[in-house]
Design an enzyme around this catalytic site. Sequence first.
Site, PDB file in Angstrom:
ATOM      1  N   HIS A 185      10.988   0.714   1.286  1.00 55.90           N
ATOM      2  CA  HIS A 185       9.783   1.164   0.577  1.00 55.90           C
ATOM      3  C   HIS A 185       8.814   1.860   1.545  1.00 55.90           C
ATOM      4  O   HIS A 185       8.396   2.996   1.316  1.00 55.90           O
ATOM      5  CB  HIS A 185       9.108  -0.049  -0.084  1.00 55.90           C
ATOM      6  CG  HIS A 185       7.860   0.270  -0.847  1.00 55.90           C
ATOM      7  ND1 HIS A 185       7.844   0.461  -2.198  1.00 55.90           N
ATOM      8  CD2 HIS A 185       6.578   0.467  -0.426  1.00 55.90           C
ATOM      9  CE1 HIS A 185       6.606   0.746  -2.596  1.00 55.90           C
ATOM     10  NE2 HIS A 185       5.815   0.757  -1.526  1.00 55.90           N
ATOM     11  N   GLU A 186       8.498   1.183   2.637  1.00 49.47           N
ATOM     12  CA  GLU A 186       7.538   1.768   3.594  1.00 49.47           C
ATOM     13  C   GLU A 186       8.117   3.026   4.250  1.00 49.47           C
ATOM     14  O   GLU A 186       7.383   3.938   4.600  1.00 49.47           O
ATOM     15  CB  GLU A 186       7.114   0.742   4.649  1.00 49.47           C
ATOM     16  CG  GLU A 186       6.441  -0.533   4.105  1.00 49.47           C
ATOM     17  CD  GLU A 186       5.280  -0.293   3.142  1.00 49.47           C
ATOM     18  OE1 GLU A 186       4.651   0.780   3.215  1.00 49.47           O
ATOM     19  OE2 GLU A 186       5.016  -1.173   2.294  1.00 49.47           O
ATOM     20  N   HIS A 246       7.198   5.938   2.169  1.00 46.83           N
ATOM     21  CA  HIS A 246       5.832   6.385   2.490  1.00 46.83           C
ATOM     22  C   HIS A 246       5.835   7.149   3.814  1.00 46.83           C
ATOM     23  O   HIS A 246       5.201   8.182   3.964  1.00 46.83           O
ATOM     24  CB  HIS A 246       4.900   5.176   2.634  1.00 46.83           C
ATOM     25  CG  HIS A 246       4.495   4.531   1.340  1.00 46.83           C
ATOM     26  ND1 HIS A 246       3.871   5.222   0.337  1.00 46.83           N
ATOM     27  CD2 HIS A 246       4.600   3.239   0.898  1.00 46.83           C
ATOM     28  CE1 HIS A 246       3.603   4.394  -0.682  1.00 46.83           C
ATOM     29  NE2 HIS A 246       4.051   3.187  -0.364  1.00 46.83           N
ATOM     30  N   GLU A 286       3.153   6.739  -3.721  1.00 43.70           N
ATOM     31  CA  GLU A 286       3.970   5.643  -4.217  1.00 43.70           C
ATOM     32  C   GLU A 286       5.282   6.163  -4.826  1.00 43.70           C
ATOM     33  O   GLU A 286       6.301   5.476  -4.799  1.00 43.70           O
ATOM     34  CB  GLU A 286       3.157   4.837  -5.245  1.00 43.70           C
ATOM     35  CG  GLU A 286       3.712   3.472  -5.592  1.00 43.70           C
ATOM     36  CD  GLU A 286       3.719   2.472  -4.445  1.00 43.70           C
ATOM     37  OE1 GLU A 286       3.159   2.760  -3.361  1.00 43.70           O
ATOM     38  OE2 GLU A 286       4.309   1.394  -4.632  1.00 43.70           O
TER      39      GLU A 286
HETATM   40 ZN    ZN Z   1       3.796   1.441  -1.595  1.00 44.82          ZN
END
Ligand code: ZN
Length: 498
Positions: free
Chosen positions: A262-263, A266, A292
């Site tokens: 997830h990170e 980003h 996001e």
């Molecule tokens: Zn996030």
Amino acid sequence: MNATETYDDFCLRVRELSDLGHAAGMLGWDQETQMPKRGAQGRASALGTLAGLHHEKLVDPQFADLVESLADSPLAGDLEINVRETRRAQLRAMRLPKQLVVELSRTQSLAHEAWVEARIADDFAQFRPWLEKLLSLQLRVADAVGYEGSVYNAFLDEFEPYARVEQMGPLLEQLRKRLVPLVTAILDRQRGPDPSFQCDWDIAKQEAFGRQVIGDLGFDWDAGRLDVSVHPFCGGVGPDDVRLTTRYQADQLTSSLFGMIHETGHGLYEQGLPPEQAGLPVCESISLGIHESQSRMLENMVGRSRAFWQYQLPRMQEFFPDQLRNVDVEQMYREVNRVEASMIRVEADEVTYNLHILLRFELEQALVAGEIAVADLPGIWNERMESYLGIHPANDAEGVLQDIHWSSGLIGYFPTYTLGNLYAAQLFVQARHDVGDLEAQFARGETAPLLSWLREKVHSRGRRVTATQLVEEVTGRPLGIDALMNYLEGKFGELYDL
Ligand code: ZN
């Protein structure tokens, strides 16, 4: 001064502001990852000084005149956007009375303390007066900065610039109507956790495998790093220095891994922003929702795909040969896509997650519109949990008190999570159309074609378009719910034999 000199002078000043942000960002990152406990007081003071300097420089009358004169002159391209976005931030800062800013900031820290204690005591009544005060202060902020249409837009605009609740509200309402029956059908066929994954997973090995996956996904280790923090995040100071964090749990094999993926989503976005505009608004992300979308796409549409595990499971087995010897791709795929009605948003799967968000979004709108009172929150929260997920919080700690956002006065932040899922799904459909069989590529460990597509269509554009423009330009359609719902219904329909 001629126009070019004026613009150069403007850029110098904006880059100075960005440097102050750089210093604050690094101090903030250090606070979460390295700083010893006793450093807290000194750090708060240093960050306060930097924030004060930033504010002073931003609202400096000479600078305000400079920005205004540029805003009135004919500009185009990146120049126009840099001036427009700086002007937006400057006007907002100038419209807020200093006394209100100070009162809000003090109330936020006290309310946060009260929330921590109320959550431990499981007593909403302790937090209630603080939330009431925060809400009334935030409504004064909204009045001071101004807004069009609903007052909720004043809050939304800070996280999802140019978004309007008049457009977004009905869209999320449609989403809820189509999502609730899917969730109900899945929960009827709910299954428990697979016992094959209930063992101890060596943390050093989890980290080594996670770093390998982050690298496989295209993260540039010369322009970023990974550390440990209590709450995982992606920070940093622009495309050349991106800071990812994660946390490890010895009894969970994939919880940390999905946090890392997830990170990384980003982080890849940050690393792909246009470097020639570093320090200027064009080199910033479009919105929290678009940010996001990049993390959710990587985490769910890539990381939770069958194809991803066809490639990664044998690699993971090299790190955990004994525990994973008899686990196959299908078993792994099912385990990482298990749907559960759970009380806690941050632990929710990708199907039920959006219902957690919609509940918060609905309550926030009703609160700022004065349709419900703060005192009504726990009751309405519990009712909606019952009607959306069929579960009833046993107490306020696992109900209305679970999130940090409201205790920090953050209203209008929650919907950006679900917007991120909607953007991600619609962009992913287009990527498949443009790039070809993504799943066949993932199964060979090739995520680079998807990344180049994202680089071209999203990352490298920086803030040159708004979220709405980006989605329409890239996918040829306005944002809708079909892409996300088709994806969820297809994937989980197959997983749960619906
Ligand atoms: Zn996030």
